[in-house]
Scaffold this active site. Structure first.
Site, PDB file in Angstrom:
ATOM      1  N   HIS A  18       6.131  -4.137   3.366  1.00 35.88           N
ATOM      2  CA  HIS A  18       5.369  -3.084   2.683  1.00 35.88           C
ATOM      3  C   HIS A  18       4.290  -2.507   3.612  1.00 35.88           C
ATOM      4  CE1 HIS A  18       2.114  -2.042  -0.509  1.00 35.88           C
ATOM      5  NE2 HIS A  18       2.875  -0.992  -0.285  1.00 35.88           N
TER       6      HIS A  18
HETATM    7 CA    CA Z   1       8.373  -0.592   4.516  1.00 38.70          CA
END
Ligand code: CA
Ligand code: TV1
Ligand code: ZN
Length: 380
Positions: A184
């Site tokens: 992320h």
């Molecule tokens: Ca990513």
């Protein structure tokens, strides 16, 4: 006789500093700056440098680094002594200032130089776009998406992406950030949480209790406050469907694409299933949107696969992906390190047996559905 030429009226710039690769995180650390050497050697062996403007990136200045990062953090980075011995997962450091000196973010020799070179390349790339001198600017040494304002995280110390986007915002009203690293892009998301001028879209493996950094779930769409213009401008996860709609609604003036190669099959950390073809189709898709594009590196822990992906993506940028031979040129330095002599190996060549796709069609449509609903809040 490589036949690689520069298309008229279309400019790609390549921002790179060979000093970056001389730095070492430690013997057992998965981040190997040397993968940049391998990437550059493939790019050159194919003759791709003839189709781009090549720049030796300079180091970012203190003023540039503190355009996002806290001064006390940058001061500390500039003056802290290297650790005598790097730690590993079994020997963590219990007392970390700015999260520095643990196993993920060790204090290695020349750290400040490494950080400034990564930041400098991404800033140079952003400025070429701003000056209208490049249509696509490439900085494989950047993409360090976890670094926070006053904290190192996940192998990242200086968030070169945030520095570059801040430059793009001087010229462009809205910048779209897309992140195909398997992790992320939390640092970039957090930096622009409260503005509606940057939309961040990260595709990643999400498993809060078992996979770093544990953030970036579907409900994580920016702070939900009526007074926060950043609300609904952070959407995570699925490519073409989502990006098409995002671009229609958000109408970015520029796109910043983080191409972390740890989402490839065979990665030492990522454990995902993408072929170079799939990974690079994201780059191809973004190129076709015909918006100024800045491309960064990021994660990628199996150097030969990282080099393949980033070299092929460089070929896409210059528009030569269909006419380069898929066989790795004979004169490529370290050619034996590639093991398989194709630029685009098959899943069988990489994994033997492909991994099972555990995303159900139902789950995938739910994701798209959710994102489409969030997009109702975006744009005029
Ligand atoms: Ca990513
Ligand atoms: C030293 C030696 C460090 C061996 C780190 C894998 C190592 C990892 C090592 C490692 C490793 C992580 C965590 C644990 C949170 C920590 C560049 C509770 C075999 C952009 C960063 C991943 C990814 C960090 C960076 C992660 C990027 N995974 N061996 N460390 N703590 N950290 O899980 O997105 O690719 O693994
Ligand atoms: Zn990653």
């Amino acid at each position: 006789e490589h036949g690689i030429t520069k298309p008229k009226g279309y400019n790609v710039s390549f921002h790179y500093n060979p000093d970056m690769e001389k730095h070492h995180f430690g013997m057992t650390h998965p981040m190997k700056p040397w993968r940049l050497t391998l990437t550059k050697s493939l790019v050159s062996a194919y003759g791709m440098n003839f189709a781009m403007d090549n720049y030796t990136a300079r180091a970012a200045t203190y003023e540039e680094l503190t355009s996002f990062h806290a001064k006390d953090y940058v001061n500390h980075l500039a003056t802290v002594a290297p650790q005598p011995q790097p730690l590993d997962m079994e020997n963590p450091n219990p007392d970390l200032r700015f999260n520095l000196g643990g196993s993920d973010c060790p204090l290695f020799e020349g750290l400040y130089n490494y950080c400034s070179l990564s930041g400098g390349a991404s800033l140079d790339a952003a400025r070429k776009l701003c000056a209208n001198q490049s249509d696509i600017a490439i900085a494989w040494g950047g993409g360090l998406h976890h670094a926070k304002k006053a904290e190192a995280s996940g192998f990242c110390y200086i968030n070169d992406i945030v520095l570059a986007i801040l430059q793009l915002l001087r010229i462009h009203a809205r910048v779209l950030y897309i992140d195909i690293d398997v992790h992320h892009g939390d640092g970039v998301e957090e930096a622009f949480f409260s503005t509606d001028r940057v939309m961040t879209v990260s595709f990643h493996k999400y498993d809060p209790s078992n996979f770093f950094p544990g953030t970036g779930g579907l409900e994580d769409n920016g702070p939900k406050s009526e007074h926060n213009p950043g609300a609904h401008h952070a959407i995570n996860w699925l490519f073409e469907t989502i990006i098409t709609r995002v671009v229609e609604k958000f109408r970015p003036g520029a796109i910043a694409l983080q191409c972390g190669a740890d989402s490839l099959a065979g990665d030492r950390l990522g454990k995902f299933n993408l072929l170079v073809q799939g990974h690079s189709s994201c780059v191809e898709f973004c190129k076709k949107l015909n918006v100024p594009l800045i491309i960064f590196g990021g994660g990628g822990y199996t150097p030969k696969n990282v080099a393949r992906a980033w070299a092929y993506e460089t070929a896409i940028a210059i528009g030569h992906q269909h006419d380069i031979p898929t066989q790795i040129p004979i004169h490529t330095p370290w050619r034996d390190r590639f093991k398989i002599d194709s630029l685009l190996p098959t899943i069988q060549q990489i994994l033997g047996e492909p991994r099972q796709n555990r995303n159900t069609q139902k789950k995938l449509s739910e994701i798209v559905q959710h994102v489409m609903e969030q997009l109702r809040f975006v744009g005029a």
